[in-house]
Structure formats: C-alpha cells, structure tokens
Design a protein around this motif. Structure first.
Motif, mmCIF file in Angstrom:
data_model
loop_
_atom_site.group_PDB
_atom_site.id
_atom_site.type_symbol
_atom_site.label_atom_id
_atom_site.label_comp_id
_atom_site.label_asym_id
_atom_site.label_seq_id
_atom_site.Cartn_x
_atom_site.Cartn_y
_atom_site.Cartn_z
ATOM 1 N N THR A 1 -10.066 -20.574 -23.428
ATOM 2 C CA THR A 1 -10.438 -21.996 -23.470
ATOM 3 C C THR A 1 -9.386 -22.868 -22.792
ATOM 4 O OG1 THR A 1 -9.346 -22.557 -25.559
ATOM 5 C CG2 THR A 1 -11.556 -21.620 -25.724
ATOM 6 N N LYS A 2 -8.199 -22.312 -22.626
ATOM 7 C CA LYS A 2 -7.077 -23.097 -22.041
ATOM 8 C C LYS A 2 -7.422 -23.589 -20.641
ATOM 9 C CE LYS A 2 -3.708 -22.860 -25.203
ATOM 10 N NZ LYS A 2 -4.166 -21.901 -26.142
ATOM 11 N N GLN A 3 -8.241 -22.799 -19.934
ATOM 12 C CA GLN A 3 -8.568 -23.177 -18.562
ATOM 13 C C GLN A 3 -9.249 -24.544 -18.517
ATOM 14 O OE1 GLN A 3 -11.580 -21.108 -16.361
ATOM 15 N NE2 GLN A 3 -10.732 -21.815 -14.418
ATOM 16 N N LEU B 1 -9.676 -30.715 -18.724
ATOM 17 C CA LEU B 1 -10.830 -31.609 -18.858
ATOM 18 C C LEU B 1 -10.563 -32.688 -19.896
ATOM 19 C CD1 LEU B 1 -13.916 -29.216 -18.949
ATOM 20 C CD2 LEU B 1 -13.316 -30.851 -17.168
ATOM 21 N N ARG B 2 -9.945 -32.255 -21.017
ATOM 22 C CA ARG B 2 -9.645 -33.218 -22.087
ATOM 23 C C ARG B 2 -8.785 -34.350 -21.549
ATOM 24 N NH1 ARG B 2 -9.876 -28.882 -25.595
ATOM 25 N NH2 ARG B 2 -7.786 -28.172 -25.092
ATOM 26 N N ASP B 3 -7.745 -33.974 -20.787
ATOM 27 C CA ASP B 3 -6.841 -34.989 -20.247
ATOM 28 C C ASP B 3 -7.576 -35.884 -19.252
ATOM 29 O OD1 ASP B 3 -5.038 -33.650 -21.730
ATOM 30 O OD2 ASP B 3 -4.199 -32.505 -20.059
ATOM 31 N N ALA C 1 -17.748 -40.407 -18.473
ATOM 32 C CA ALA C 1 -17.167 -39.844 -19.702
ATOM 33 C C ALA C 1 -18.179 -38.921 -20.388
ATOM 34 C CB ALA C 1 -16.765 -40.968 -20.639
ATOM 35 N N PRO C 2 -17.688 -37.970 -21.198
ATOM 36 C CA PRO C 2 -18.619 -37.093 -21.927
ATOM 37 C C PRO C 2 -19.624 -37.887 -22.760
ATOM 38 C CG PRO C 2 -16.358 -36.306 -22.154
ATOM 39 C CD PRO C 2 -16.284 -37.608 -21.425
ATOM 40 N N ALA C 3 -19.164 -38.982 -23.397
ATOM 41 C CA ALA C 3 -20.078 -39.772 -24.240
ATOM 42 C C ALA C 3 -21.188 -40.403 -23.414
ATOM 43 C CB ALA C 3 -19.296 -40.855 -24.970
ATOM 44 N N ASN C 4 -20.979 -40.475 -22.110
ATOM 45 C CA ASN C 4 -22.000 -41.004 -21.203
ATOM 46 C C ASN C 4 -22.713 -39.859 -20.490
ATOM 47 O OD1 ASN C 4 -23.271 -43.332 -20.315
ATOM 48 N ND2 ASN C 4 -22.088 -43.370 -18.418
ATOM 49 N N PHE C 5 -22.600 -38.670 -21.075
ATOM 50 C CA PHE C 5 -23.204 -37.461 -20.495
ATOM 51 C C PHE C 5 -22.788 -37.280 -19.043
ATOM 52 C CE2 PHE C 5 -26.167 -39.165 -23.713
ATOM 53 C CZ PHE C 5 -26.053 -38.164 -24.646
#
Ligand SMILES: Cc1cc2nc3c(=O)[nH]c(=O)nc-3n(C[C@H](O)[C@H](O)[C@H](O)COP(=O)(O)O)c2cc1C
Length: 214
Positions: free
Chosen positions: A90-92, A96-98, A110-114
């Motif tokens: 999952t480290k790869q 994405l988080r950053d 953003a993810p919340a905006n799909f």
C-alpha cells in the motif's frame, strides 16, 4: 482492443475531464457487464448511475447524521490494518494522500469530488441475503464495468471510500433505502496528461502468490 491489453492497461483514474459521458455509452458498458457470472446466476446486484444534480447532492452528502450521532458505518466491513507484507504494497499509494491533502479536499479533483468524474456508479446488493459471496459477485460485475469502460476510452476509479457512510447516500438515491452499498465507481473521460493517472504501478510476481502443485 485486445483483451489482454485491456486487462493490463486498465488503471485507476484519479483526474477526470468534466465532459459528461453519454447515457448511451454507459448503457453499452452495462449491457456488456451484465454477462458477468454470479452465484447460481442470482445476479443479486443493483447499480445506481448518478450524475447531474443527484451527483452534486451526493458530493455534499454530510458524512455525519444531523442528529450528531456517529455514522452507522459501512454496510460491509472495511479493513483497518494489513499484515506487514501487504501493508508494504500500500506504500506505493502513499503519495496520493499527500497529493490530495494538498488540494484541501475541496478541489475539483479531490476524492470527495470523485476526482472530477461527471458520473458515479453505486453498486449495491439485496439486503436480506446472508452470504459474503454477494461481494464476490459484485466484484465480478465491477471489474467487467471497468474493463468495458476502458475499452471505450473511458476511465474508472473503484472507490470504497465513497460508500463509507451509506446513510448519507440513501436519501439521494431512490430505491436504495433497503440496499446494501458495496462500492462506488467514478466514471468519465480520463485526463491523460495528469501525472496522477500516469505513475508506474507494480504488481506481485507470480512466484509471490501462485503455488504450482503437481
Ligand atoms: C475494493 C477496492 C476499493 C478501492 N477504493 C479506492 C478508494 O476509495 N479510492 C481510490 O482512490 N482508489 C480506490 N481503489 C483503487 C485501488 O487503489 C487500485 O485499484 C489499486 O491501487 C491498483 O491500482 P490500479 O487500479 O491503478 O491498477 C479501490 C480498489 C478496490 C478494488
């Protein structure tokens, strides 16, 4: 497109162009995907195709009920921790988080905006069936949808995070009141230039997960 090419090339798209996807194209994808196998051919799945105003509502769906109580949680258990060898894989994706933290969560991609997708497919199952294999069947349908979409030049991102709080989704999706939410899939035209759609992905070698028993 060759079948193997589609399998290898399909990847999660996390930056979409805003162009709407014609309903006819979505219909063709679902027409092909409905031939997916399922336990005893039960096909105990449903798909909600959300776009337009409904999608706008879903984007702003409050993650916490108005009562102030904690959200009920997802309809299917989600993993909390992985054993070290899986956690390493999952480290790869940690960049994405950053990358998305930097957008402040409100940005168009953003993810919340799909990730800017103009359309989201919600996959649900029948409520009263006690079998974990419903998830297996839904997974087969989802993979078929993703491959068929890729074959037509569309991109997808499977998103468990988008079904973490089904209670917030149900009011916007008529008929979903008694359904169990499995997963969401963002669908749209990929932004082919976005680095987030182009990084090199890795997979375990066969030696790591295949046992030849002769
Ligand atoms: C069950 C499941 C849930 C997923 N949930 C998310 C998610 O919430 N957000 C996201 O960006 N990607 C999500 N993904 C995409 C995975 O991160 C991705 O499939 C994996 O990293 C492999 O990369 P690839 O799809 O580009 O080949 C999910 C994939 C699966 C199968």
């Amino acid at each position: 497109m060759e079948f193997e090419q589609a399998l290898r090339e399909r990847r999660s798209i996390r930056a979409f162009k805003p162009d709407p996807v014609p309903e006819e194209l979505i219909r063709e994808i679902l027409e092909a995907a409905r031939w997916s196998p399922s336990w005893a051919n039960t096909q105990a799945w449903h798909v909600f195709v959300a776009s337009g105003e409904t999608l706008t509502k879903l984007k702003s769906a409050a993650p916490t009920p108005a009562t102030g109580e904690a959200p009920a949680g997802p309809d299917f258990r989600m993993p909390r921790e992985w054993p070290p060898q899986l956690a390493a894989r999952t480290k790869q994706l940690s960049f994405l988080r950053d990358a998305f933290a930097a957008t402040g969560g409100e940005a168009a991609l953003a993810p919340a905006n799909f990730y800017g997708a103009p359309c989201v497919l919600y996959f649900t199952t029948e409520p009263a069936i006690e079998s974990d294999y419903l998830l297996f069947d839904s997974g087969l349908l989802v993979q078929s949808v993703c491959l068929a979409a890729h074959d037509k030049g569309l991109g997808t991102c499977i998103m468990a995070m988008a079904v973490r709080d089904p209670e917030a989704l149900r009011p916007a999706l008529p008929g979903a009141a008694d359904q169990r939410f499995v997963i969401a899939v963002a669908l749209g035209y990929p932004d082919g230039e976005a680095p987030i759609n182009r990084f090199e992905r890795r997979r375990a070698q066969l030696e790591e997960f295949v046992a030849w028993v002769r």
